[in-house]
Design a protein around this motif. Structure first.
Motif, mmCIF file in Angstrom:
data_model
loop_
_atom_site.group_PDB
_atom_site.id
_atom_site.type_symbol
_atom_site.label_atom_id
_atom_site.label_comp_id
_atom_site.label_asym_id
_atom_site.label_seq_id
_atom_site.Cartn_x
_atom_site.Cartn_y
_atom_site.Cartn_z
ATOM 1 N N ASP A 150 0.816 -1.217 0.000
ATOM 2 C CA ASP A 150 0.000 0.000 0.000
ATOM 3 C C ASP A 150 0.852 1.270 0.000
ATOM 4 O O ASP A 150 0.354 2.357 0.266
ATOM 5 N N THR A 197 -10.799 3.656 -0.204
ATOM 6 C CA THR A 197 -9.851 3.622 0.910
ATOM 7 C C THR A 197 -10.168 4.708 1.926
ATOM 8 O O THR A 197 -10.977 5.607 1.685
ATOM 9 N N HIS A 201 -4.769 6.473 2.512
ATOM 10 C CA HIS A 201 -4.338 5.686 1.354
ATOM 11 C C HIS A 201 -4.800 6.297 0.033
ATOM 12 O O HIS A 201 -5.007 5.582 -0.944
ATOM 13 N N ARG A 211 -2.397 4.435 -3.201
ATOM 14 C CA ARG A 211 -1.406 4.034 -2.196
ATOM 15 C C ARG A 211 -1.089 5.207 -1.274
ATOM 16 O O ARG A 211 -1.608 6.309 -1.424
ATOM 17 N N PRO A 260 -3.336 -3.712 0.281
ATOM 18 C CA PRO A 260 -4.596 -4.074 -0.360
ATOM 19 C C PRO A 260 -4.653 -5.559 -0.690
ATOM 20 O O PRO A 260 -3.709 -6.110 -1.265
ATOM 21 N N TYR A 319 -8.451 -0.201 3.440
ATOM 22 C CA TYR A 319 -9.121 -0.449 2.169
ATOM 23 C C TYR A 319 -10.468 -1.117 2.425
ATOM 24 O O TYR A 319 -10.586 -2.012 3.259
#
Length: 488
Positions: A150, A197, A201, A211, A260, A319
């Motif tokens: 991530d 998310t 993130h 990410r 993730p 997530y």
């Protein structure tokens, strides 16, 4: 031909394979009671090996436990904490490490998978060989996810160079300012995402997943999340094939089941728990690939496999994959309270299996053990002296690891946002007069720290529900004194 091979292999140094899973809870494997997902390859290791019921990672988060595993030192001694993707290497290259010790004992050493221990010595140049990394701490070969799935950069490193790097498309990474012309951001382009998310993130989007951090360039080098288990397994099995004629040490550090959680189509709907269950099945397949490779090379009989995890389970770690809603009757931490980030037992009590057909008899063990002890224990196994000042917290419990004894540690430290200390079935938790950080409460995790002292008898209360500190001042005094000795 078989009998001479077995006889000779049993008298030689064993190969050593540590299979290090990410965020796998004690109850997440079949032999420990998993419901809704099958783990036949892990269960086969347990059937023919030793299944530990009270073995621990040294910490309830990833970077600290990995640091302790490879150095034999508690993470707090180096202020080791969860690292960003561009952090410098936190292992002192001048000091002895587990792979360096095994190199001196004649082993070829390799690491494949998640690293998350930092790289380089400052600002990283992702477009050339990174100067400090696995090679400098004792690994002959490395194929890495630099940090976590991530976090950017979402590229593989082989021997500290980005795989498929293109000098005409240089990589830039930032964990601060936005990068002009960088990859789109999740917070601005939700329509591009495979899954939504939390705010933390919502940085660079690669492969349809946002990410942590910002990234630009390296388009040809970007990994495809759905292919990660196949890429890592192929690299690990190739290392085994290449080094089959030497004693070898493989540290196979899986990305699964960290978020993730993106399962390959081969594993989608292989569980009743959605993506989290599916990547448990995917993880199990990777374990099967390792045992198949060892069999193919005729080295399984004399290979010590240690299967375990870096910290406890987490359902919601940023997530949206409905892990909480689809959990059903499954208990990721088994009967134990806690999770990743928590000082309660499920934070560090890990699924742990030792498999070595030549030496280890199948069964169960309740020996109290810590991964920090693998350094001294394996040094004893291969008759290698530990250098002065190396592995300061590692104890030799090789007889317990191999099932020859059920006597493990007298005291065992559990690092989280405070400290837990085990003494037999007693569990002491150091008080902490600070509020729980908001980012932890958002993950539905109780980190376990309180203003008051906590004491539990795990024999009678494995779920740590009844604080009996007031009833046992003598136990409290002894455990507080021991904890202060360790911390000082």
């Amino acid at each position: 031909m078989l009998i001479p091979f077995l006889a000779s292999s049993q008298n030689s140094k064993p190969n050593i394979v540590i299979i290090y899973v990410d965020d796998l809870g004690y109850g997440d494997i079949g032999v420990n009671g998993a419901i809704g997902v099958k783990t036949p390859n892990v269960d086969e290791l347990a059937k023919n090996g030793l299944n530990f019921t009270d073995a621990h990672s040294s910490a309830s988060t990833c970077t600290p436990s990995r640091y302790s595993l490879l150095t034999g030192s508690y993470a707090f001694r180096n202020n080791a904490a969860i690292l960003e993707g561009d952090a410098p290497l936190i292992i002192d290259t001048k000091k002895e490490t587990l792979p360096k010790m095994l190199q001196k004992a004649g082993y070829k050493t390799g690491v494949v998978g998640k690293w998350h221990l930092g790289l380089g010595n400052g600002k990283i140049d992702w477009n050339n060989r990174i100067d400090l990394g696995p090679k400098e701490v004792g690994f002959d070969y490395s194929f890495l996810i630099p940090a976590t799935g991530d976090r950017v950069p979402t590229v593989f490193l082989e021997n500290q160079r980005v795989v498929n790097s293109n000098p005409n498309d240089p990589i830039t990474v930032s964990y601060g300012a936005r990068i002009d012309g960088g990859y789109p951001l999740g917070r601005e382009n939700p329509e591009m995402l495979k899954m939504h998310t939390d705010p933390y993130h919502q940085g660079a989007i690669t492969n349809g997943i946002s990410r942590i951090g910002h990234m630009k360039g390296g388009k040809e080098a970007l990994w495809i999340d759905e292919k990660i288990p196949f890429v890592l397994s192929e690299k690990a099995t190739s290392f085994i094939a290449e080094e089959k004629d030497n004693p070898f040490f493989l540290y196979f550090s899986l990305h699964d089941i960290h978020q993730p959680r993106i399962a390959n189509i081969k594993f989608v709907e292989s569980s009743t728990m959605g993506p989290r269950g599916d990547v448990i099945a995917q993880m199990d397949w990777c374990v099967g690939e390792i045992t198949k490779a060892l069999k193919k090379q005729n080295v399984l009989e004399n290979t010590l496999i240690i299967f375990t995890s870096d910290n406890g389970p987490i359902l919601d770690d940023g997530y949206l994959d409905y892990a909480i809603e689809l959990l059903g009757e499954h208990k990721p931490g088994g009967t134990y309270r806690g999770a990743k980030y928590s000082v309660y037992e499920a934070g560090t009590r890990m699924p742990t299996i030792v498999h070595w057909p030549a030496k280890v008899q199948p069964g169960k063990s309740d020996a109290l053990l810590s991964q920090v002890d693998l350094y001294a224990s394996l040094a004893s196994l291969v008759n290698q002296k530990i250098e002065k000042e190396a592995a300061p917290d590692s104890e030799n419990h090789i007889d317990a690891w191999l099932g020859k004894s059920k006597k493990g540690r007298e005291f065992l430290l559990e690092e989280a946002f405070t400290y837990g200390l085990r003494m037999g079935n007693w569990k002491y938790i150091k008080p902490k007069n600070k509020p729980v950080p908001g980012w932890i409460t958002q993950k539905f995790v109780d980190p376990g720290f309180r203003k008051e002292i906590q004491l539990f008898n795990l024999d009678k209360d494995p779920s740590e529900e009844n604080n009996i500190a007031e009833n046992h001042p003598e136990i409290i005094k002894k455990m507080e004194q021991k904890l202060q000795e360790i911390l000082k």
